[in-house]
Design an enzyme around this catalytic site. Structure first.
Site, PDB file in Angstrom:
ATOM      1  N   ARG A  31      24.631 101.698   5.701  1.00  0.00           N
ATOM      2  CA  ARG A  31      24.878 101.207   7.062  1.00  0.00           C
ATOM      3  C   ARG A  31      25.511  99.816   7.016  1.00  0.00           C
ATOM      4  O   ARG A  31      26.691  99.654   7.279  1.00  0.00           O
ATOM      5  CB  ARG A  31      23.549 101.211   7.857  1.00  0.00           C
ATOM      6  N   ASP A  32      24.763  98.810   6.620  1.00  0.00           N
ATOM      7  CA  ASP A  32      25.304  97.447   6.650  1.00  0.00           C
ATOM      8  C   ASP A  32      26.473  97.319   5.674  1.00  0.00           C
ATOM      9  O   ASP A  32      27.465  96.640   5.951  1.00  0.00           O
ATOM     10  CB  ASP A  32      24.190  96.441   6.288  1.00  0.00           C
ATOM     11  N   HIS A  37      16.230  89.815   5.061  1.00  0.00           N
ATOM     12  CA  HIS A  37      17.534  90.506   5.056  1.00  0.00           C
ATOM     13  C   HIS A  37      18.586  89.414   4.846  1.00  0.00           C
ATOM     14  O   HIS A  37      18.955  88.720   5.788  1.00  0.00           O
ATOM     15  CB  HIS A  37      17.699  91.223   6.406  1.00  0.00           C
ATOM     16  N   CYS A  47      29.199  91.797   8.452  1.00  0.00           N
ATOM     17  CA  CYS A  47      28.993  92.219   9.836  1.00  0.00           C
ATOM     18  C   CYS A  47      30.294  92.081  10.611  1.00  0.00           C
ATOM     19  O   CYS A  47      30.961  91.053  10.523  1.00  0.00           O
ATOM     20  CB  CYS A  47      27.900  91.359  10.486  1.00  0.00           C
TER      21      CYS A  47
HETATM   22  P1  HMG Z   1      28.992  97.685  26.118  1.00  0.00           P
HETATM   23  O1  HMG Z   1      30.488  97.838  26.019  1.00  0.00           O
HETATM   24  O2  HMG Z   1      28.447  96.453  26.722  1.00  0.00           O
HETATM   25  O3  HMG Z   1      28.235  98.873  26.869  1.00  0.00           O
HETATM   26  O4  HMG Z   1      28.386  97.884  24.662  1.00  0.00           O
HETATM   27  P2  HMG Z   1      28.650 100.152  27.617  1.00  0.00           P
HETATM   28  O5  HMG Z   1      27.365 100.760  28.016  1.00  0.00           O
HETATM   29  O6  HMG Z   1      29.686  99.801  28.664  1.00  0.00           O
HETATM   30  O7  HMG Z   1      29.331 101.119  26.533  1.00  0.00           O
HETATM   31  C1  HMG Z   1      30.684 101.019  26.100  1.00  0.00           C
HETATM   32  C2  HMG Z   1      31.144 102.376  25.622  1.00  0.00           C
HETATM   33  O8  HMG Z   1      30.365 102.779  24.486  1.00  0.00           O
HETATM   34  C3  HMG Z   1      30.935 103.503  26.651  1.00  0.00           C
HETATM   35  O9  HMG Z   1      31.947 104.465  26.410  1.00  0.00           O
HETATM   36  C4  HMG Z   1      29.598 104.080  26.289  1.00  0.00           C
HETATM   37  O10 HMG Z   1      29.450 105.424  26.672  1.00  0.00           O
HETATM   38  C5  HMG Z   1      29.623 103.988  24.770  1.00  0.00           C
HETATM   39  P3  HMG Z   1      33.177 104.668  27.441  1.00  0.00           P
HETATM   40  O11 HMG Z   1      32.547 104.973  28.756  1.00  0.00           O
HETATM   41  O12 HMG Z   1      33.894 103.342  27.439  1.00  0.00           O
HETATM   42  O13 HMG Z   1      33.946 105.786  26.822  1.00  0.00           O
HETATM   43  N1  HMG Z   1      28.288 103.839  24.192  1.00  0.00           N
HETATM   44  C6  HMG Z   1      27.839 104.535  23.125  1.00  0.00           C
HETATM   45  N2  HMG Z   1      28.406 105.470  22.361  1.00  0.00           N
HETATM   46  C7  HMG Z   1      27.663 105.978  21.359  1.00  0.00           C
HETATM   47  N3  HMG Z   1      26.405 105.572  21.074  1.00  0.00           N
HETATM   48  C8  HMG Z   1      25.818 104.610  21.818  1.00  0.00           C
HETATM   49  C9  HMG Z   1      26.545 104.054  22.891  1.00  0.00           C
HETATM   50  N4  HMG Z   1      26.246 103.119  23.798  1.00  0.00           N
HETATM   51  C10 HMG Z   1      27.317 102.991  24.585  1.00  0.00           C
HETATM   52  N5  HMG Z   1      24.592 104.199  21.510  1.00  0.00           N
HETATM   53  C11 HMG Z   1      26.654  98.251  23.048  1.00  0.00           C
HETATM   54  C12 HMG Z   1      27.023  97.639  24.387  1.00  0.00           C
HETATM   55  C13 HMG Z   1      25.287  97.754  22.648  1.00  0.00           C
HETATM   56  C14 HMG Z   1      26.692  99.771  23.175  1.00  0.00           C
HETATM   57  C15 HMG Z   1      27.725  97.786  22.013  1.00  0.00           C
HETATM   58  O14 HMG Z   1      27.807  96.399  22.065  1.00  0.00           O
HETATM   59  C16 HMG Z   1      27.400  98.235  20.615  1.00  0.00           C
HETATM   60  O15 HMG Z   1      27.391  99.408  20.297  1.00  0.00           O
HETATM   61  N6  HMG Z   1      27.160  97.273  19.703  1.00  0.00           N
HETATM   62  C17 HMG Z   1      26.824  97.576  18.356  1.00  0.00           C
HETATM   63  C18 HMG Z   1      27.204  96.437  17.481  1.00  0.00           C
HETATM   64  C19 HMG Z   1      26.831  96.738  16.044  1.00  0.00           C
HETATM   65  O16 HMG Z   1      26.559  97.874  15.659  1.00  0.00           O
HETATM   66  N7  HMG Z   1      26.845  95.661  15.218  1.00  0.00           N
HETATM   67  C20 HMG Z   1      26.559  95.780  13.839  1.00  0.00           C
HETATM   68  C21 HMG Z   1      25.126  96.098  13.554  1.00  0.00           C
HETATM   69  S1  HMG Z   1      24.035  94.728  13.702  1.00  0.00           S
HETATM   70  C22 HMG Z   1      24.108  93.953  12.180  1.00  0.00           C
HETATM   71  O17 HMG Z   1      24.905  94.298  11.354  1.00  0.00           O
HETATM   72  C23 HMG Z   1      23.100  92.876  11.913  1.00  0.00           C
HETATM   73  C24 HMG Z   1      21.990  93.315  10.950  1.00  0.00           C
HETATM   74  O18 HMG Z   1      22.525  93.772   9.723  1.00  0.00           O
HETATM   75  C25 HMG Z   1      21.073  92.127  10.680  1.00  0.00           C
HETATM   76  C26 HMG Z   1      21.881  90.872  10.262  1.00  0.00           C
HETATM   77  O19 HMG Z   1      22.477  90.856   9.200  1.00  0.00           O
HETATM   78  O20 HMG Z   1      21.903  89.973  11.096  1.00  0.00           O
HETATM   79  C27 HMG Z   1      21.133  94.423  11.556  1.00  0.00           C
HETATM   80 MG    MG Z   2      23.109  92.545   8.070  1.00  0.00          MG
END
Ligand code: HMG
Ligand code: MG
Length: 308
Positions: A15-16, A207, A240
């Site tokens: 994933r990450d 992490h 990220c």
């Molecule tokens: P948004 O644009 O504010 O929300 O996104 P939305 O509800 O308007 O959704 C936008 C579009 O995405 C829509 O589609 C939704 O249907 C769809 P459209 O109508 O435009 O065709 N959608 C989805 N599709 C599939 N699965 C879903 C989903 N939700 C909405 N679950 C949202 C808000 C939270 C969805 C967006 O910002 C998002 O997905 N963010 C994810 C970011 C991410 O994955 N970042 C990396 C992981 S975190 C990380 O790496 C940190 C970590 O490792 C720890 C560290 O190191 O710090 C964990």
């Molecule tokens: Mg991370």
């Protein structure tokens, strides 16, 4: 404080490690990676994200990945779920654990999940409740616990605050994440000393991304605080998408080498993980950045050459 005698290593490479890859990594490669990691003895593999494919296109095949893997008894397969839609995907995919991910920095919360910290917690309430009702474990990840790419310094009190809110949601485990790898051992100890006041030490994890080369030192510092769960990414893959310039997580091979040297039990076969690091780096055409991985591969190859 005495160091733990055994640790749990959570492998986050699928994933990450892969989420930031520009070229789409074939679903079959992701499946093989996860299967090989389970076979090497990992008790917890972060396998996929059920996030918006517009935000993170590389994770768009989460359903197929989860359907294709061979489940090893006793291994927890975790997936990221930012909202109810993600949770529905996770339930359908039979995930063992969901990860809700917030931040200790307002600016990062906006960039990563498009809402404030308070809004994110509101959004996570039904997600955590529904997961618990289904008997699915819930993990909370606190990004930018040791620094933020947008805000810079992050007060320890902000980290404690998010940990308390995650605890109130019923999280089984909480990750203290150094998203951009800026933390140093002193700060790591300060943060863990503070968060262990509000959440059980044995359910907190470290992490660490390795951008500034501090991750192993930070792990050692966290061990000294009695922390016994660490995240790592095979071959040091990753970064990220919403933390520009941040490199991958600390390499799993390096963490295993450290733990083996300290006599701390992991239950994981380092030699197998070294081979997996070679497999995934070759498959995606990226350099293997694990120091121990590269050294052990070179050693194994030179031994093969000298034997013939
Ligand atoms: P948004 O644009 O504010 O929300 O996104 P939305 O509800 O308007 O959704 C936008 C579009 O995405 C829509 O589609 C939704 O249907 C769809 P459209 O109508 O435009 O065709 N959608 C989805 N599709 C599939 N699965 C879903 C989903 N939700 C909405 N679950 C949202 C808000 C939270 C969805 C967006 O910002 C998002 O997905 N963010 C994810 C970011 C991410 O994955 N970042 C990396 C992981 S975190 C990380 O790496 C940190 C970590 O490792 C720890 C560290 O190191 O710090 C964990
Ligand atoms: Mg991370």
């Amino acid at each position: 404080m005495a160091m733990p005698q055994a640790v749990k290593i959570v492998e986050v490479g699928p994933r990450d490690g892969l989420q930031n890859e520009k070229e789409f990594v074939a679903t079959q490669v992701k499946i093989e990676l996860i299967n090989r990691l389970s076979a090497a003895g990992f008790r917890n593999v972060e396998a996929a994200s059920f996030v918006s494919p517009k935000w993170v296109p590389q994770m768009a095949d989460g359903t197929d990945v989860m359907a294709g893997i061979e489940r090893r008894a006793g291994t927890i397969y975790s997936v990221l779920t930012p909202n109810m839609r993600g949770l529905e995907g996770a339930i359908a995919a039979r995930a063992d654990e969901i990860v809700i991910f917030g931040a200790a920095s307002e600016a990062f919360s906006q960039k990563n999940i498009n809402c404030s910290i308070a809004e994110s917690i509101e959004r996570f309430v039904p997600v955590a409740q529904a997961a618990k009702a289904q008997g699915i474990r819930v993990r909370g990840s606190v990004s930018c616990s040791l620094g933020c790419p947008y805000q810079g310094e992050v007060p320890v009190s902000s980290v404690v605050d998010v940990v308390e809110r995650f605890a109130a949601l019923g999280c089984d485990e909480i990750d203290i994440a150094d998203t951009i790898g800026v933390g140093t051992p002193k700060r790591t100890r300060e943060v863990f000393a503070a968060v262990t006041q509000v959440f059980p030490r044995e359910r907190l994890s470290g992490h660490f991304h390795d951008t500034y080369g501090q991750a192993l030192a930070n792990i050692y510092a966290a061990l000294e605080e009695g922390i016994s769960i660490f995240h790592a990414s095979v071959a040091g893959l990753g970064g990220c998408p919403y933390a520009k310039g941040a490199t991958g997580n600390v390499a799993t091979e390096d963490v295993l080498y450290l733990m083996n040297g300290l006599g701390i039990e992991t239950g994981i076969d380092l030699a197998q993980v070294v081979e997996i690091g070679d497999f995934i780096s070759t498959s995606i055409g990226k350099p293997n950045v694990s120091r121990a991985g590269k050294a052990l591969l070179a050693k194994a190859r030179s031994e093969k050459t000298t034997c013939v």
